[in-house]
Design a protein around this motif. Structure first.
Motif, PDB file in Angstrom:
ATOM      1  N   ALA A  71      31.662  -9.625 115.033  1.00  0.00           N
ATOM      2  CA  ALA A  71      33.040  -9.346 114.616  1.00  0.00           C
ATOM      3  C   ALA A  71      33.305  -7.841 114.609  1.00  0.00           C
ATOM      4  N   LYS A  72      32.329  -7.067 114.160  1.00  0.00           N
ATOM      5  CA  LYS A  72      32.479  -5.609 114.142  1.00  0.00           C
ATOM      6  C   LYS A  72      32.609  -5.065 115.564  1.00  0.00           C
ATOM      7  N   MET A  73      31.802  -5.571 116.474  1.00  0.00           N
ATOM      8  CA  MET A  73      31.872  -5.109 117.863  1.00  0.00           C
ATOM      9  C   MET A  73      33.216  -5.478 118.493  1.00  0.00           C
ATOM     10  N   GLU A  74      33.752  -6.647 118.135  1.00  0.00           N
ATOM     11  CA  GLU A  74      35.026  -7.072 118.699  1.00  0.00           C
ATOM     12  C   GLU A  74      36.193  -6.248 118.157  1.00  0.00           C
ATOM     13  N   THR A  75      36.108  -5.802 116.912  1.00  0.00           N
ATOM     14  CA  THR A  75      37.211  -5.044 116.329  1.00  0.00           C
ATOM     15  C   THR A  75      37.075  -3.544 116.566  1.00  0.00           C
ATOM     16  N   GLU A  76      35.850  -3.011 116.431  1.00  0.00           N
ATOM     17  CA  GLU A  76      35.651  -1.567 116.549  1.00  0.00           C
ATOM     18  C   GLU A  76      35.158  -1.140 117.918  1.00  0.00           C
ATOM     19  N   GLY A  77      34.578  -2.064 118.645  1.00  0.00           N
ATOM     20  CA  GLY A  77      34.019  -1.737 119.947  1.00  0.00           C
ATOM     21  C   GLY A  77      32.665  -1.059 119.810  1.00  0.00           C
ATOM     22  N   PHE A  78      32.009  -0.876 120.926  1.00  0.00           N
ATOM     23  CA  PHE A  78      30.694  -0.256 120.953  1.00  0.00           C
ATOM     24  C   PHE A  78      30.840   1.251 121.043  1.00  0.00           C
ATOM     25  N   LYS A  79      30.125   1.952 120.172  1.00  0.00           N
ATOM     26  CA  LYS A  79      30.133   3.412 120.199  1.00  0.00           C
ATOM     27  C   LYS A  79      28.692   3.864 120.407  1.00  0.00           C
ATOM     28  N   PRO A  80      28.360   4.316 121.613  1.00  0.00           N
ATOM     29  CA  PRO A  80      26.977   4.720 121.866  1.00  0.00           C
ATOM     30  C   PRO A  80      26.600   5.965 121.046  1.00  0.00           C
ATOM     31  N   ALA A  81      25.330   6.065 120.702  1.00  0.00           N
ATOM     32  CA  ALA A  81      24.832   7.243 119.988  1.00  0.00           C
ATOM     33  C   ALA A  81      24.936   8.440 120.917  1.00  0.00           C
ATOM     34  N   GLU A  82      25.138   9.596 120.340  1.00  0.00           N
ATOM     35  CA  GLU A  82      25.283  10.811 121.166  1.00  0.00           C
ATOM     36  C   GLU A  82      23.972  11.244 121.784  1.00  0.00           C
ATOM     37  N   GLY A  83      22.872  11.081 121.086  1.00  0.00           N
ATOM     38  CA  GLY A  83      21.572  11.473 121.633  1.00  0.00           C
ATOM     39  C   GLY A  83      21.417  12.971 121.687  1.00  0.00           C
ATOM     40  N   PRO A  84      20.294  13.433 122.198  1.00  0.00           N
ATOM     41  CA  PRO A  84      20.045  14.884 122.245  1.00  0.00           C
ATOM     42  C   PRO A  84      20.954  15.561 123.259  1.00  0.00           C
ATOM     43  N   LYS A  85      21.308  16.794 122.961  1.00  0.00           N
ATOM     44  CA  LYS A  85      22.151  17.604 123.876  1.00  0.00           C
ATOM     45  C   LYS A  85      21.301  18.148 125.005  1.00  0.00           C
ATOM     46  N   GLN A  86      21.846  18.145 126.187  1.00  0.00           N
ATOM     47  CA  GLN A  86      21.163  18.703 127.355  1.00  0.00           C
ATOM     48  C   GLN A  86      21.439  20.211 127.405  1.00  0.00           C
ATOM     49  N   PRO A  87      20.424  21.019 127.729  1.00  0.00           N
ATOM     50  CA  PRO A  87      20.669  22.471 127.822  1.00  0.00           C
ATOM     51  C   PRO A  87      21.632  22.777 128.962  1.00  0.00           C
ATOM     52  N   SER A  88      22.524  23.733 128.723  1.00  0.00           N
ATOM     53  CA  SER A  88      23.518  24.067 129.746  1.00  0.00           C
ATOM     54  C   SER A  88      23.000  25.049 130.748  1.00  0.00           C
TER      55      SER A  88
END
Length: 80
Positions: free
Chosen positions: A63-80
């Motif tokens: 029910a939560k996925m249907e109402t809020e949708g999937f939000k992937p984790a941000e994970g580690p930042k890649q160096p620029s």
């Protein structure tokens, strides 16, 4: 262990429904529903209690996925 008969199954399902309603009404605070939890555990085979508990968790997640949708984790930042 023999399979529950029709009246035993109905008693189990009714106990489950009362517990789930109590949990819904009390914001999933289990301590507010100890009476219903005890009835549920005494009216249902242990394997069913385990199954229904996992089922409730799954249905809430779904029910939560249907109402809020999937939000992937941000994970580690890649160096620029």
């Amino acid at each position: 262990m023999s399979a529950p008969n029709s009246s035993e199954r109905k008693a189990c399902w009714d106990s489950r429904d009362l517990l789930w309603k109590c949990l819904d009404d009390n914001g999933d605070r289990a301590e507010s529903c100890l009476k219903f939890q005890g009835e549920f555990e005494s009216n249902c085979p242990a394997q069913w209690v385990k199954y229904f508990s996992k089922r409730r968790d799954y249905l809430q997640y779904k029910a939560k996925m249907e109402t809020e949708g999937f939000k992937p984790a941000e994970g580690p930042k890649q160096p620029s």
